[in-house]
Design an enzyme around this catalytic site. Structure first.
Site, PDB file in Angstrom:
ATOM      1  N   TYR A 150       0.728  -8.312   4.530  1.00  0.00           N
ATOM      2  CA  TYR A 150       1.336  -7.035   4.939  1.00  0.00           C
ATOM      3  C   TYR A 150       1.925  -7.132   6.363  1.00  0.00           C
ATOM      4  CZ  TYR A 150      -1.499  -5.144   1.058  1.00  0.00           C
ATOM      5  OH  TYR A 150      -2.088  -4.895  -0.166  1.00  0.00           O
ATOM      6  N   LYS A 173      -8.019 -17.967  -1.115  1.00  0.00           N
ATOM      7  CA  LYS A 173      -7.432 -18.691  -2.251  1.00  0.00           C
ATOM      8  C   LYS A 173      -6.958 -20.031  -1.689  1.00  0.00           C
ATOM      9  CE  LYS A 173      -6.208 -18.848  -6.589  1.00  0.00           C
ATOM     10  NZ  LYS A 173      -7.169 -18.717  -7.707  1.00  0.00           N
ATOM     11  N   ASP A 188     -10.228 -14.458  -6.871  1.00  0.00           N
ATOM     12  CA  ASP A 188     -10.325 -14.097  -8.296  1.00  0.00           C
ATOM     13  C   ASP A 188     -11.773 -14.103  -8.767  1.00  0.00           C
ATOM     14  OD1 ASP A 188     -10.165 -16.790  -7.767  1.00  0.00           O
ATOM     15  OD2 ASP A 188      -8.865 -17.297  -9.456  1.00  0.00           O
ATOM     16  N   ASP A 191      -7.645  -5.166   0.994  1.00  0.00           N
ATOM     17  CA  ASP A 191      -7.117  -3.882   0.521  1.00  0.00           C
ATOM     18  C   ASP A 191      -7.534  -3.670  -0.936  1.00  0.00           C
ATOM     19  OD1 ASP A 191      -5.634  -1.570   0.448  1.00  0.00           O
ATOM     20  OD2 ASP A 191      -3.721  -2.577   0.083  1.00  0.00           O
ATOM     21  N   ASP A 246     -10.863  -1.216  -2.729  1.00  0.00           N
ATOM     22  CA  ASP A 246     -10.698  -0.216  -3.786  1.00  0.00           C
ATOM     23  C   ASP A 246     -11.575  -0.544  -4.995  1.00  0.00           C
ATOM     24  OD1 ASP A 246      -8.878   1.211  -2.273  1.00  0.00           O
ATOM     25  OD2 ASP A 246      -7.534   1.562  -3.972  1.00  0.00           O
TER      26      ASP A 246
END
Ligand code: ATP
Length: 351
Positions: free
Chosen positions: A131, A188, A221, A245, A249
């Site tokens: 971002y 990752k 993942d 982010d 959630d």
């Protein structure tokens, strides 16, 4: 005499002003009961402000945010602000130098959650990563986003995560809980060799300063799947911007939902506090939004200001009302309005 704090309030858009008013009522009830005094400086910011004056974060609002002891936000409809109109949340994070966001999630008595036992906090870097806001076109066919990871921001975020873990360890020792205190950093590395390589290096360096905190790393993942399958494993999740982010959630959804998810963005000098949810345009203006996420964000603000007793009291009042179960907003299966839910919390606070 009680402490007095200046709070810059940015109510924002949609349900933002509604839930901020509810939280202010709770803070004022705390003051009335002999707690700290809050002096509010309400400032415009967000999409509505952009429509009115052509900029989403006027300089005067930013100056007020910097002058206050803490900043308290509702929600801002940043997606509706056209490019060039400003990015109030991004600007706030940069100007206030708040590198990391802290988002706790846990199951609560009286609330039916998808996860039976989640009690974790996601600590997420908020100024860079995917971002970073650096995007460009390559010819007509490809669009690129630049993922910036710096050692300095990663170190700052990692330190915040280990400090959160240390605080949690202290609380657990006091109440005699045997859950291990653990930081899990998420990556990752197999694909993002350079950026996540640097991130993990910075995290490992910080981890060495905290030998009493368990440290592990997980692929994003695998981490997402394990959060769903074995949520009780997680304690403090340390992540770069986009991964954090998404995972925060997931954690909120596994716990009690967006209506109860609070957050803090903390830097060395400034800090701001806001609910995790957005502007909820589908229910805005109807007085039915769940105010608890914002009220719990106010409790995080109190803790940050060193008002632990006030923070404990506000959290206990929210949890008592939720556990009791008679007064609930629609998202929790009830019919109460935001005002009725706030009334119940104020009453629990003073009883
Ligand atoms: P934004 O673009 O501002 O993020 P959004 O609608 O995409 O808005 P949210 O505002 O987080 O995202 O809302 C997602 C869903 O959760 C909506 O159905 C909304 O009504 C619901 N919701 C969010 N916050 C609350 C709340 N405090 N009380 C009740 N429902 C909520």
């Amino acid at each position: 005499m009680a402490e007095s704090y200046s709070i810059c309030v940015l109510p924002g858009d949609g349900i933002g002003p509604e839930v901020v008013d509810c939280a202010r009522r709770v803070l004022d009830a705390l003051s009335a009961a002999g707690g700290p005094v809050f002096v509010y400086d309400v400032q415009p910011a967000g999409h509505g402000t952009f429509l009115e004056c052509g900029e989403a974060m006027p300089a005067a609002s930013m100056a007020a945010a910097k002058a206050a002891d803490a900043v308290f936000l509702g929600a801002m409809d940043v997606a509706e602000i056209p490019s060039g109109g400003g990015d109030p949340l991004g600007d706030l994070r940069i100007e206030l130098e708040v590198g990391a966001s802290v988002r706790p999630s846990r199951t609560l008595a009286g609330i039916v959650s998808p996860a039976a036992d989640i009690d974790c906090v996601v600590v997420r870097e908020v100024t860079e990563g995917l971002y970073s806001r650096i995007e460009y076109m390559v010819g007509d066919d490809a669009a690129c986003a630049v993922r910036v990871i710096s050692r300095s921001a990663s170190t700052k975020t990692a330190r915040m995560a280990f400090e959160q873990a240390t605080a949690r360890q202290r609380v657990r020792a006091a109440v005699g809980t045997d859950k291990p205190t653990r930081v899990t950093s998420v990556h990752k590395i197999g694909v993002l060799k350079l950026t996540d390589g640097l991130f993990l290096e910075a995290c490992a360096d910080v981890a060495r300063d905290y030998p009493n905190i368990e440290y592990e790393t997980k692929n994003i993942d695998a981490c997402a799947m394990e959060m769903v399958r074995e949520p009780g494993h997680f304690d403090v999740i340390l992540a770069t911007n986009a991964f954090g982010d998404i995972l925060s959630d997931v954690a909120a959804g596994l716990a009690a939902g967006l209506g109860l998810a609070a957050s803090a963005c903390i830097g060395d000098r400034w800090a701001y506090f806001e609910p995790v949810h957005g502007t909820a345009p589908d229910i805005a203006g109807r007085g039915i939004a769940n105010p608890c996420a914002t009220i719990l964000s106010a409790a995080m603000m109190l803790r940050h200001l060193g008002e632990d007793a006030g923070a404990d009291a506000v959290e206990a009042a929210v949890y008592a009302v939720l556990a009791q179960g008679d007064v609930r907003t629609g998202d929790l299966g009830g019919t109460a309005s935001s005002a009725e839910m706030t009334d119940a919390i104020v009453q629990a606070l003073s009883s």
